[in-house]
Design an enzyme around this catalytic site. Sequence first.
Site, PDB file in Angstrom:
ATOM      1  CD  GLU A 160      -2.843  -0.996  -0.085  1.00 33.82           C
ATOM      2  OE1 GLU A 160      -3.234   0.107  -0.507  1.00 33.82           O
ATOM      3  OE2 GLU A 160      -3.060  -2.073  -0.675  1.00 33.82           O
ATOM      4  NE  ARG A 182      16.355   7.278 -25.258  1.00 34.92           N
ATOM      5  CZ  ARG A 182      16.124   8.232 -26.164  1.00 34.92           C
ATOM      6  NH1 ARG A 182      15.917   9.464 -25.779  1.00 34.92           N
ATOM      7  NH2 ARG A 182      16.098   7.960 -27.456  1.00 34.92           N
TER       8      ARG A 182
HETATM    9  N1  SAH Z   1      -1.771   3.010  -2.110  1.00 36.29           N
HETATM   10  C1  SAH Z   1      -1.038   3.756  -3.102  1.00 36.29           C
HETATM   11  C2  SAH Z   1      -0.494   2.878  -4.212  1.00 36.29           C
HETATM   12  C3  SAH Z   1       0.579   1.955  -3.767  1.00 36.29           C
HETATM   13  S1  SAH Z   1       1.220   1.076  -5.115  1.00 36.29           S
HETATM   14  C4  SAH Z   1      -1.981   4.759  -3.717  1.00 36.29           C
HETATM   15  O1  SAH Z   1      -3.143   4.444  -3.944  1.00 36.29           O
HETATM   16  O2  SAH Z   1      -1.549   5.895  -4.034  1.00 36.29           O
HETATM   17  C5  SAH Z   1       2.805   0.544  -4.503  1.00 36.29           C
HETATM   18  C6  SAH Z   1       3.985   1.401  -4.909  1.00 36.29           C
HETATM   19  O3  SAH Z   1       4.080   1.464  -6.319  1.00 36.29           O
HETATM   20  C7  SAH Z   1       3.958   2.842  -4.443  1.00 36.29           C
HETATM   21  O4  SAH Z   1       4.414   2.965  -3.120  1.00 36.29           O
HETATM   22  C8  SAH Z   1       4.897   3.512  -5.444  1.00 36.29           C
HETATM   23  O5  SAH Z   1       6.257   3.407  -5.035  1.00 36.29           O
HETATM   24  C9  SAH Z   1       4.689   2.686  -6.693  1.00 36.29           C
HETATM   25  N2  SAH Z   1       3.791   3.361  -7.653  1.00 36.29           N
HETATM   26  C10 SAH Z   1       2.506   3.057  -7.890  1.00 36.29           C
HETATM   27  N3  SAH Z   1       1.980   3.842  -8.824  1.00 36.29           N
HETATM   28  C11 SAH Z   1       2.958   4.684  -9.223  1.00 36.29           C
HETATM   29  C12 SAH Z   1       3.017   5.751 -10.164  1.00 36.29           C
HETATM   30  N4  SAH Z   1       1.969   6.119 -10.883  1.00 36.29           N
HETATM   31  N5  SAH Z   1       4.193   6.389 -10.301  1.00 36.29           N
HETATM   32  C13 SAH Z   1       5.256   6.053  -9.576  1.00 36.29           C
HETATM   33  N6  SAH Z   1       5.262   5.049  -8.653  1.00 36.29           N
HETATM   34  C14 SAH Z   1       4.115   4.382  -8.479  1.00 36.29           C
END
Ligand code: SAH
Length: 259
Positions: free
Chosen positions: A120, A158
């Site tokens: 999460e 790049r």
């Molecule tokens: N509960 C969070 C999602 C967690 S997903 C929410 O709803 O906002 C698990 C991890 O994936 C996050 O901690 C982040 O590091 C990564 N992640 C998920 N979506 C991302 C995105 N759009 N951009 C960058 N990192 C992302």
Amino acid sequence: MRFDVITLFPELFAPFLVSGVTRRAYETGLVEVKLWNPRDFAEGSYRRVDDRPFGGGPGMVMMAEPLALCLEKIRDERAACGVANVPTVLFSPIGETLDHAGVEAWSAGSGAVLVCGRYEGLDQRFIATYIDRQISLGDFVLSGGEIAAMALLDAVARLQPGVLNDEGSHQLDSFNPALDGLLDCPHYTRPESWRGQPVPPILLSGNHAQIERWRREERLALTQRQRPELVQKARVAGHLTARDEAFLADLFENPEKDA
Ligand code: SAH
């Protein structure tokens, strides 16, 4: 430059770091990448790195302490090597969206500590204590920050001088503000006719001035259709000539020309 990546899945980076044109950047240390697993800093025989959320609800949350110990170790090591102090970045959907200007800034910097979330997300107290910036790849949710970290590393690598085989090739890519910030033109390669579809004849003409003009007009038309705000930005920055403006005006009058 050096990037330290905190990830529970360092093995995901192995094929990424040895593949494609960017491998040279990683192998020569032009873009040095060091991987760190917070599990190595967790206590007990289970080396636990996550726990249930306070307040209830689904999923697990990454615990602050293994992340903090890992980050402190990185900071000590960087200080001992005399490597510049760099920002600590968390990949997260709540962050600022990564774009070309952001990538250019990172590619001119001395690196960062990149934190990849899982589950999460991270205990907020770790974020409040250590994270300088949060970066998102876009309005969607990944299951971990590793792909976002690889996206940043790849885009930065790049842009390093000498990484792409053809020195100038990234300068002609989409979004380059030093050029005009427009989108790239379509590309074609052999055969000249593929399944009944010929290459645009102009590209076979050998007339370089006309080919350049065709490419420019393709870029203008495509950008006007897909991302009109980028055309406006190019206009304000003084990148559009009178001939470009005449072409765009004609396109506006005769939209059927834009196939
Ligand atoms: N509960 C969070 C999602 C967690 S997903 C929410 O709803 O906002 C698990 C991890 O994936 C996050 O901690 C982040 O590091 C990564 N992640 C998920 N979506 C991302 C995105 N759009 N951009 C960058 N990192 C992302």
